[in-house]
Design an enzyme around this catalytic site. Structure first.
Site, PDB file in Angstrom:
ATOM      1  N   GLY A  14     -46.292 -54.916  58.473  1.00  0.00           N
ATOM      2  CA  GLY A  14     -45.052 -54.254  58.893  1.00  0.00           C
ATOM      3  C   GLY A  14     -44.633 -53.193  57.901  1.00  0.00           C
ATOM      4  O   GLY A  14     -45.415 -52.775  57.048  1.00  0.00           O
ATOM      5  N   ASN A  15     -43.421 -52.728  58.036  1.00  0.00           N
ATOM      6  CA  ASN A  15     -42.898 -51.738  57.098  1.00  0.00           C
ATOM      7  C   ASN A  15     -41.417 -52.003  56.880  1.00  0.00           C
ATOM      8  O   ASN A  15     -40.830 -52.876  57.515  1.00  0.00           O
ATOM      9  CB  ASN A  15     -43.148 -50.316  57.626  1.00  0.00           C
ATOM     10  CG  ASN A  15     -42.472 -50.099  58.961  1.00  0.00           C
ATOM     11  OD1 ASN A  15     -41.260 -50.036  59.039  1.00  0.00           O
ATOM     12  ND2 ASN A  15     -43.274 -50.011  60.021  1.00  0.00           N
ATOM     13  N   ARG A  16     -40.819 -51.227  55.969  1.00  0.00           N
ATOM     14  CA  ARG A  16     -39.456 -51.552  55.515  1.00  0.00           C
ATOM     15  C   ARG A  16     -38.363 -50.821  56.285  1.00  0.00           C
ATOM     16  O   ARG A  16     -37.227 -50.801  55.849  1.00  0.00           O
ATOM     17  CB  ARG A  16     -39.349 -51.251  54.024  1.00  0.00           C
ATOM     18  CG  ARG A  16     -40.219 -52.160  53.187  1.00  0.00           C
ATOM     19  CD  ARG A  16     -40.121 -51.799  51.727  1.00  0.00           C
ATOM     20  NE  ARG A  16     -38.752 -51.849  51.256  1.00  0.00           N
ATOM     21  CZ  ARG A  16     -38.322 -51.255  50.158  1.00  0.00           C
ATOM     22  NH1 ARG A  16     -39.165 -50.562  49.428  1.00  0.00           N
ATOM     23  NH2 ARG A  16     -37.064 -51.352  49.792  1.00  0.00           N
TER      24      ARG A  16
END
Ligand code: CTP
Length: 421
Positions: A218-220
């Site tokens: 995923g990412n932030r």
């Protein structure tokens, strides 16, 4: 008197919520929440007495900004003038008998009453007090005087008051006060309705690519800037679909929300919704790679040789934005497509250079770029600072501001592009 605000700042509306010292101050916390969720920027100005009922922390946590403070704080900003001038609406809830009296007679012995004297915008006072106080001739006269000057004094509700007694004097419920505030802003022509009749699709959040039933790549991205884009478009009259990838943020008022998880799901949803859209805003952070295989059961570390690198094979996902641009070129109806890019660059010049290259590579009409890495540019931040790269390589800098303000600045650009011959 003319307001010193720019049109961009005016688009994200400023509300001053005054709170006077009455028990109904607790209901004002719910009103604050409704206003903030609808995308308004709310500065709370509690009187000293109000802070005895509901503390500073509550107002600041719910509004996402410091309370206005007193007359003698931040004097270099001349708050008693600045707040009133920059407000699009002042609403005082609850307004006590004392507050009504001070407002009616032009007294200015605290910041809130100063704001009431400097505000040139609509003012709404929502009284709450015991029935005897509401019926008292002094209060009646103050209310009439205020109304004769154009102030909206909301009628209190009848019902249970503090303690066991009941009668007229209850603060109306927060959703009623919210509706009154919105209706009065509309009557004042705010917010601008320059997106009325437009169909807008916004993607927001960050995609997650599963590795197994419990893990993902995923990412932030928090989704805040994309949600602010959707909220601002709805405020400006657009019919908005928000495609949200893994964000826990509340749905902005008047927006239809579609939940997605992976890049493929986001692609399917946005491709479908884009068919009838006038504007597509790709604010979501989309995974560029996904695991080739999703394991049906949890990957066990002991199944891998000790010290061996984990064998996670990845494959590219489609570039959704570039695909949307290709499809838009085949359409009869013009469509504006906006990309977002967060870059770990060292300087403003590098950000502009990368932004121009990326916009040209994707072919979108506008690319909104921001620098990541610094303390202020944390993904969870409520503020953002961006450059907007246009198709003619023009670059516009938007100084650090609340994400709602940045959203309106981007919409100002989009409106310009759609208006271009
Ligand atoms: N984007 C997309 N599909 C992808 C990746 C990105 O549509 N597979 C969109 C994003 O929603 C954003 C824009 O492209 O609007 C730029 O995203 P970014 O991740 O910066 O672009 P990339 O092409 O992935 O470039 P980089 O190699 O810098 O990550």
């Amino acid at each position: 008197m003319t307001s010193p605000r720019s049109t961009t700042e005016a688009a994200a509306l400023n509300i001053v919520l005054g709170v006077a010292g009455g028990i109904a101050a607790y209901k004002s916390a719910s009103l604050l929440r409704l206003l903030v969720e609808a995308g308004y920027r709310v500065t709370v100005e509690p009187t000293e007495a109000a802070l005895r009922f509901v503390g500073q922390a509550t107002w600041e946590a719910l509004s996402g900004q410091p309370i206005a403070g007193g007359l003698w704080q931040n004097t270099h900003e001349v708050p008693h003038v600045a707040l009133g001038r920059s407000a699009d609406l002042v609403i005082v809830a609850p307004a006590t008998a004392d507050l009504l009296g001070r407002a009616a007679h032009g007294l200015a012995d605290d910041l809130l009453t100063n704001v009431l004297l400097t505000a040139t915008c609509p003012v709404v006072l929502a009284p709450a007090m015991h029935t005897e106080m509401w019926d008292n001739a002094a209060t009646r006269a103050n209310v009439e005087l205020l109304r004769s000057r154009g102030v909206t004094v909301v009628e209190p509700d009848e019902g249970r008051l503090t303690g066991a007694d009941s009668g007229k004097g209850r603060l109306p419920e927060p959703d009623q006060l919210f509706a009154t505030a919105v209706a009065i802003l509309r009557r004042a022509g705010l917010p601008r309705q320059d997106l009325a009749g437009r169909r807008v699709v916004v993607t927001a959040g960050g995609t997650r690519e599963p590795l197994d039933p419990v893990r993902f790549l995923g990412n932030r991205s928090s989704g805040r800037q994309g949600f602010a884009m959707a909220a601002a478009a709805a405020r400006r009259g657009a019919d908005v679909v928000l495609i949200s990838a893994n964000s826990t943020l509340p749905t902005p008022a008047g927006v239809k929300r579609i939940e997605v998880g992976t890049a493929a799901q986001l692609q399917a949803a946005v491709t479908q919704e884009a068919l009838t859209a006038d504007v597509v805003v790709m604010a979501a952070a989309v995974a560029d790679f996904r695991p080739v295989q999703v394991q049906p059961t949890k990957i066990k570390k002991n199944d891998l040789a000790t010290d061996a690198p984990a064998p996670i094979a990845l494959e590219r996902t489609d570039d959704i934005l570039a695909g949307l641009v290709r499809e838009a070129r085949n359409r009869v109806m013009p469509q504006v497509i906006v990309g977002f890019a967060a870059e770990t660059v060292e300087s403003h010049q590098d950000l502009v250079r990368m932004g121009r290259d990326k916009r040209a590579a994707k072919g979108c009409d506008l690319l909104v770029c921001n620098q990541v890495g610094g303390a202020e540019s944390a993904f969870e931040s409520l503020t953002n600072e961006v450059v907007i790269v246009s198709a003619d390589d023009r670059v516009t800098q938007i100084a650090r501001a609340h994400k709602d303000v940045v959203a309106d600045a981007v919409w100002d650009h989009i409106v310009d592009v759609t208006a271009a011959p």
